[in-house]
Every structure is written in C-alpha cells, then in structure tokens.
Write a protein that holds these residues in place. Sequence first.
Motif, PDB file in Angstrom:
ATOM      1  N   LEU A   4       0.879  -1.169   0.000  1.00 21.67           N
ATOM      2  CA  LEU A   4       0.000   0.000   0.000  1.00 21.67           C
ATOM      3  C   LEU A   4       0.911   1.211   0.000  1.00 21.67           C
ATOM      4  CD1 LEU A   4      -2.750  -0.861   2.658  1.00 21.67           C
ATOM      5  CD2 LEU A   4      -3.106  -0.512   0.207  1.00 21.67           C
ATOM      6  N   CYS A  22      -4.162   6.338  -2.140  1.00 18.50           N
ATOM      7  CA  CYS A  22      -3.661   5.076  -1.589  1.00 18.50           C
ATOM      8  C   CYS A  22      -3.715   4.057  -2.717  1.00 18.50           C
ATOM      9  CB  CYS A  22      -4.520   4.644  -0.415  1.00 18.50           C
ATOM     10  SG  CYS A  22      -4.146   2.999   0.243  1.00 18.50           S
ATOM     11  N   LEU A  29      -7.935  -4.081  -4.072  1.00 16.59           N
ATOM     12  CA  LEU A  29      -8.497  -3.280  -2.985  1.00 16.59           C
ATOM     13  C   LEU A  29     -10.000  -3.454  -2.834  1.00 16.59           C
ATOM     14  CD1 LEU A  29      -6.846   0.258  -2.951  1.00 16.59           C
ATOM     15  CD2 LEU A  29      -6.840  -1.464  -1.143  1.00 16.59           C
ATOM     16  N   ILE A  34     -11.178  -0.244   3.655  1.00 18.10           N
ATOM     17  CA  ILE A  34      -9.932   0.524   3.735  1.00 18.10           C
ATOM     18  C   ILE A  34     -10.128   1.689   4.689  1.00 18.10           C
ATOM     19  CG2 ILE A  34      -8.242   1.877   2.440  1.00 18.10           C
ATOM     20  CD1 ILE A  34      -8.334  -1.075   1.640  1.00 18.10           C
ATOM     21  N   CYS A  50     -13.058   5.722   6.978  1.00 15.12           N
ATOM     22  CA  CYS A  50     -12.964   4.394   6.387  1.00 15.12           C
ATOM     23  C   CYS A  50     -14.053   4.237   5.335  1.00 15.12           C
ATOM     24  CB  CYS A  50     -13.056   3.294   7.440  1.00 15.12           C
ATOM     25  SG  CYS A  50     -14.654   3.178   8.272  1.00 15.12           S
ATOM     26  N   ARG A  71     -13.387   5.481  -3.383  1.00 15.46           N
ATOM     27  CA  ARG A  71     -12.559   4.425  -3.953  1.00 15.46           C
ATOM     28  C   ARG A  71     -12.831   4.308  -5.440  1.00 15.46           C
ATOM     29  NH1 ARG A  71     -13.644  -0.324  -0.184  1.00 15.46           N
ATOM     30  NH2 ARG A  71     -12.032  -1.283  -1.461  1.00 15.46           N
ATOM     31  N   CYS A  95      -2.827   4.794   4.948  1.00 16.85           N
ATOM     32  CA  CYS A  95      -3.975   3.978   4.595  1.00 16.85           C
ATOM     33  C   CYS A  95      -3.689   2.544   5.037  1.00 16.85           C
ATOM     34  CB  CYS A  95      -4.313   4.051   3.106  1.00 16.85           C
ATOM     35  SG  CYS A  95      -3.068   3.394   1.982  1.00 16.85           S
ATOM     36  N   ALA A  97      -5.556  -1.661   5.152  1.00 11.78           N
ATOM     37  CA  ALA A  97      -6.568  -2.576   4.638  1.00 11.78           C
ATOM     38  C   ALA A  97      -7.001  -3.551   5.726  1.00 11.78           C
ATOM     39  CB  ALA A  97      -6.021  -3.346   3.441  1.00 11.78           C
TER      40      ALA A  97
END
Length: 127
Positions: A4, A22, A29, A34, A50, A71, A95, A97
Amino acid sequence: QLQLVESGGGLVQPGGSLRLSCAASGFTLDYYAIGWFRQAPGKEREGVSCISRSSSTNYADSVKGRFTISRDNAKNMVYLQMSSLKPEDTGVYYCAADFANRGPFFCSRSLDGMDYWGKGTLVTVSS
C-alpha cells in the motif's frame, strides 16, 4: 508482494485542500474495507475515515464535512479529499486494509481492525 503506497501529502496553508491517494499492489483493494489514519507529532495514531467494500463511509467527528473518502476499484485506488484544512490536521497519514470479511457495508476506524499498512505521507498545514 503486498504493498500500500500513500501519496499526495505536502505543505498547505490553513483553509487549503489536498487529495491523498492510496495505491495497492499485489492484491485487489475492492475486496476489502480501507481506512485512513493519521498520527500527529507526539500523539497516538487515530482513525480519520474508512470505506467499506460497498463504499459505505465513516468519519471521525473532527473531519466530518471537510474530508471525503472514495474508492476507484478500476484503478485499485482509495482517495481522501481533504478541504478546509486546519493546523491540527497536520500529521503523517496512512492507509490500511482490513482483510477480514465483515460484510459489504462494514468498515472500521479502529487501528486494531487493520491488517496491512502503508508507510504514510506527511501533511503539514501551516501558514
């Protein structure tokens, strides 16, 4: 190799804007929630925002109305658009995950819920 990578940080005046990116490599992803986190000098890392797999979002009260997380699954990217920046927004932004499958609408700003982290990008808000 899983990676990332955050980018887009820099020096900005109070009231200004920045967009953080990110980028993921080695995994997709869009399978995961995230989070964006930040760590100010001398302070603990905190959750900022998030986004879930289905793009449900959550924000810390301190950034609501000023920051927007999004995203782009086609580009394997997550963004954090930051506006009306304040000196207290200064810090390293990370960032991360969440690899646990907690459902398409779930995301968490908890550090404990994250499985993989980027190395961060520095945001400095100062005149």
